[in-house]
Write a protein that holds these residues in place. Structure first.
Motif, PDB file in Angstrom:
ATOM      1  N   LEU A 149       0.822  -1.208   0.000  1.00 54.39           N
ATOM      2  CA  LEU A 149       0.000   0.000   0.000  1.00 54.39           C
ATOM      3  C   LEU A 149       0.855   1.257   0.000  1.00 54.39           C
ATOM      4  CD1 LEU A 149      -2.839  -1.007   2.511  1.00 54.39           C
ATOM      5  CD2 LEU A 149      -2.854  -1.104   0.011  1.00 54.39           C
ATOM      6  N   ASP A 150       2.043   1.180   0.600  1.00 53.95           N
ATOM      7  CA  ASP A 150       2.924   2.342   0.612  1.00 53.95           C
ATOM      8  C   ASP A 150       3.547   2.633  -0.747  1.00 53.95           C
ATOM      9  OD1 ASP A 150       2.438   2.917   3.217  1.00 53.95           O
ATOM     10  OD2 ASP A 150       4.284   2.048   4.006  1.00 53.95           O
ATOM     11  N   ARG A 151       3.441   1.721  -1.684  1.00 53.40           N
ATOM     12  CA  ARG A 151       3.940   1.987  -3.026  1.00 53.40           C
ATOM     13  C   ARG A 151       3.063   3.030  -3.731  1.00 53.40           C
ATOM     14  NH1 ARG A 151       8.488   1.765  -4.013  1.00 53.40           N
ATOM     15  NH2 ARG A 151       8.152   1.467  -6.249  1.00 53.40           N
ATOM     16  N   PHE A 152       1.764   3.084  -3.410  1.00 54.84           N
ATOM     17  CA  PHE A 152       0.836   4.017  -4.053  1.00 54.84           C
ATOM     18  C   PHE A 152      -0.036   4.676  -2.993  1.00 54.84           C
ATOM     19  CE2 PHE A 152       2.125   1.182  -7.393  1.00 54.84           C
ATOM     20  CZ  PHE A 152       2.263   2.022  -8.495  1.00 54.84           C
ATOM     21  N   PRO A 153       0.548   5.538  -2.175  1.00 53.55           N
ATOM     22  CA  PRO A 153      -0.208   6.122  -1.066  1.00 53.55           C
ATOM     23  C   PRO A 153      -1.369   6.998  -1.499  1.00 53.55           C
ATOM     24  CG  PRO A 153       1.930   7.187  -1.319  1.00 53.55           C
ATOM     25  CD  PRO A 153       1.948   5.991  -2.211  1.00 53.55           C
ATOM     26  N   ALA A 154      -1.313   7.587  -2.685  1.00 57.50           N
ATOM     27  CA  ALA A 154      -2.395   8.463  -3.133  1.00 57.50           C
ATOM     28  C   ALA A 154      -3.612   7.695  -3.620  1.00 57.50           C
ATOM     29  CB  ALA A 154      -1.893   9.390  -4.245  1.00 57.50           C
ATOM     30  N   ALA A 188      -4.840   0.222  -5.074  1.00 53.49           N
ATOM     31  CA  ALA A 188      -3.777  -0.741  -4.804  1.00 53.49           C
ATOM     32  C   ALA A 188      -4.316  -1.946  -4.047  1.00 53.49           C
ATOM     33  CB  ALA A 188      -2.663  -0.077  -4.003  1.00 53.49           C
ATOM     34  N   ALA A 189      -5.204  -1.700  -3.062  1.00 55.20           N
ATOM     35  CA  ALA A 189      -5.804  -2.807  -2.325  1.00 55.20           C
ATOM     36  C   ALA A 189      -6.670  -3.669  -3.234  1.00 55.20           C
ATOM     37  CB  ALA A 189      -6.628  -2.266  -1.157  1.00 55.20           C
ATOM     38  N   SER A 190      -7.324  -3.045  -4.218  1.00 56.97           N
ATOM     39  CA  SER A 190      -8.144  -3.799  -5.161  1.00 56.97           C
ATOM     40  C   SER A 190      -7.287  -4.724  -6.013  1.00 56.97           C
ATOM     41  CB  SER A 190      -8.934  -2.840  -6.070  1.00 56.97           C
ATOM     42  OG  SER A 190     -10.026  -2.282  -5.382  1.00 56.97           O
TER      43      SER A 190
END
Length: 420
Positions: free
Chosen positions: A333-338, A343-345
Motif C-alpha cells: 500500500l505504501d507503493r501508491f499512497p495516493a 492498490a488494495a483492489s
C-alpha cells in the motif's frame, strides 16, 4: 472535521467483521447444499453455480471497490455496499426458485468484498508504521476464524431451522455491521485527497500499478504464500474423508490447527511490530512457511496421513503466512499512497486469481496423496520466497525500506523512476 471517531478497541473488530462477509458468504451454507438441492430439484453440478456466480462477480468488483473509495470516500462505499449485500442476502433467504437464488448471489458477490478491500486502505490511511502493522495483524487474527467458523454456524442453524435461516443470520450480521459502521466508522479519505472516478483514469491507475515491479512482486509473494496454505484448504473434503478417514463432523481436525496457526502468526506480527524490521519480520514468516512445508514433506514421505501429524505442518505454514502478510500488505500500500484503494483492489484481485488457480488446477492434481499435497505446498513456498528475494534485490538498502513512520495519504504514486 470528521465527526466519526475511530474507537481503538472497536475498529479492529469492525474491520474484521466487514472482511468476514466474504468467507461467510461462501462457507456458511455448505452444510445445506443437500437440502437446497432437494428443495430446488437440482443436482450437485447446478448447485456449484451458486459459488461460480458469486466468485465471478466478486472478482470483477474487487477491481472497483478500491477506486470507488478513492473517488467517493471509504465510509460511504462500505456503508452502501452493506445495504446492497443486505438486500441480496434477504433475497437469497426468500428466493422462490433456483434462478432467483443465483441472481441474488450475484448481488452478494458484487458487495461482499468492499469491507475487506476498503478496510485495508482505511488502516493505512489512519495509521502508520508500528501502529498500522499492529492493527493489520489484529484484523488478520480476528478474520482468521471466519473460514472455520462459517460452516459451524451454518450447521448449527441447519440443526434447528430451514436452510433459509442461514441467509437470515447473515442478514442480521450485516445489519449489525451497517449500524456499527454508521456510528463508528470514520472517513479517512477526505475530499481534498480524492481522485476522480472514470474509466480512463482507472485504467491509467491500474496500468501504473501493474508496471510497478516492487508492488507486483510483493503482491505475488503474498498471494503465492497463501496458496501454499490454500492448496490444503481447497482439498479439505479429500483430506478429511479420504486420507484421514474421518467423518463429516470431524472437519475441525483440519481447520482448527490451520486457523489456530494463522491466528498465532497474526498475533506474533502484532507483538513483533516495532521490535523487528519489516525485512526481518517477513524473513521469520518464510522460515515458518518453509519449516511447515518441509516437515509436511518429511512426514508424508515416512508415514500414511493421520492425525495429528498430518495437520501439524499445515498449522505451521498458516502461522508463517499470517506473520508475513500484514507487513507485505503495508509495504504494498505504501507503493501508491495516493490511491491506496486501487492498490488494495489489485492485491485482492491477484490473491483471488491465485486462489482460483490453486483451487481449480493445482488442488485436484495434488490431492491424489498427502505427499503430492506437501510437494505442491513446498513448491508454492519456493515461488513466493523467490518473489520476495527479487523484491529485496531491486530495492536499495532493503533493511531501510520500512513502513512509513507517518501517514502519507497526500503523497503521489510511486515515481516512474522506481518502477523499472
Amino acid at each position: 472535521m470528521n465527526r466519526y471517531r475511530a474507537n481503538p478497541r472497536l475498529l479492529p473488530l469492525l474491520l474484521a467483521g466487514l472482511a468476514m462477509l466474504g468467507p461467510f458468504s461462501i462457507d456458511t451454507f455448505f452444510p445445506a447444499f443437500g437440502r437446497m438441492e432437494h428443495d430446488f430439484a437440482i443436482g450437485a453440478v447446478a448447485m456449484q453455480q451458486t459459488l461460480s456466480v458469486y466468485m465471478g462477480t466478486y472478482a470483477v468488483m474487487s477491481l472497483l471497490h478500491g477506486p470507488l473509495s478513492d473517488a467517493y470516500g471509504r465510509r460511504g462505499v462500505i456503508f452502501y455496499s452493506l445495504l446492497v449485500y443486505l438486500f441480496a442476502t434477504i433475497g437469497c433467504a426468500l428466493a422462490p426458485s433456483f434462478h432467483w437464488l443465483l441472481l441474488f448471489r450475484v448481488g452478494q458477490g458484487m458487495s461482499a468484498g468492499a469491507g475487506m478491500i476498503v478496510g485495508r486502505a482505511i488502516i493505512r490511511d489512519r495509521y502508520a508504521g508500528v501502529d498500522a502493522q499492529r492493527l493489520m495483524a489484529q484484523v488478520t487474527l480476528i478474520f482468521g476464524v471466519a473460514p472455520a467458523l462459517a460452516p459451524m454456524v451454518g450447521g448449527w442453524v441447519l440443526y434447528v431451522a430451514s436452510w433459509r435461516w442461514i441467509f437470515g443470520v447473515l442478514a442480521l450480521f450485516t445489519v449489525l455491521l451497517a449500524l456499527t459502521s454508521l456510528v463508528a466508522l470514520p472517513e479517512t479519505h477526505p475530499r481534498g485527497r480524492r481522485t476522480p472516478f472514470d474509466l480512463r483514469h482507472l485504467l491509467h491507475t491500474y496500468g501504473a500499478i501493474a508496471r510497478d515491479r516492487r508492488f507486483m512482486l510483493l503482491s505475488s509473494a503474498a498471494a503465492i504464500n497463501f496458496g501454499a496454505l490454500f492448496v490444503y484448504v481447497a482439498s479439505a473434503p479429500v483430506i478429511v474423508l479420504g486420507m484421514l478417514h474421518l467423518n463429516e463432523r470431524q472437519f475441525p481436525w483440519l481447520f482448527l490447527p490451520t486457523i489456530g496457526g494463522m491466528m498465532f502468526g497474526a498475533w506474533m506480527s502484532g507483538r513483533l511490530a516495532g521490535n523487528l524490521s519489516a525485512a526481518r519480520t517477513v524473513a521469520l514468516g518464510y522460515m515458518l512457511i518453509f519449516g511447515g512445508a518441509g516437515l509436511g514433506l518429511l512426514l508424508n514421505s515416512l508415514m500414511a496421513p493421520s492425525v495429528p501429524w498430518f495437520v501439524l505442518p499445515i498449522g505451521i505454514v498458516g502461522m508463517g503466512v499470517s506473520l508475513a502478510f500484514p507487513t507485505l500488505t503495508l509495504l504494498m500500500l505504501d507503493r501508491f499512497p495516493a490511491v491506496r484503494g486501487a492498490a488494495a483492489s489489485v492485491q485482492a484481485a491477484m490473491s483471488l486469481g491465485s486462489s482460483t488457480i490453486v483451487g481449480g488446477l493445482l488442488s485436484p492434481m495434488a490431492s491424489r496423496s498427502g505427499l503430492h499435497l506437501a510437494c505442491g505446498s513446498l513448491a508454492l513456498s519456493v515461488c513466493g520466497f523467490a518473489c520476495w528475494l527479487l523484491y529485496r534485490r531491486i530495492t536499495p538498502n532493503p533493511e531501510l525500506q520500512e513502513l512509513n513512520p507517518a501517514p502519507v495519504g497526500d503523497m503521489p504514486a510511486a515515481p516512474a523512476s522506481e518502477r523499472g
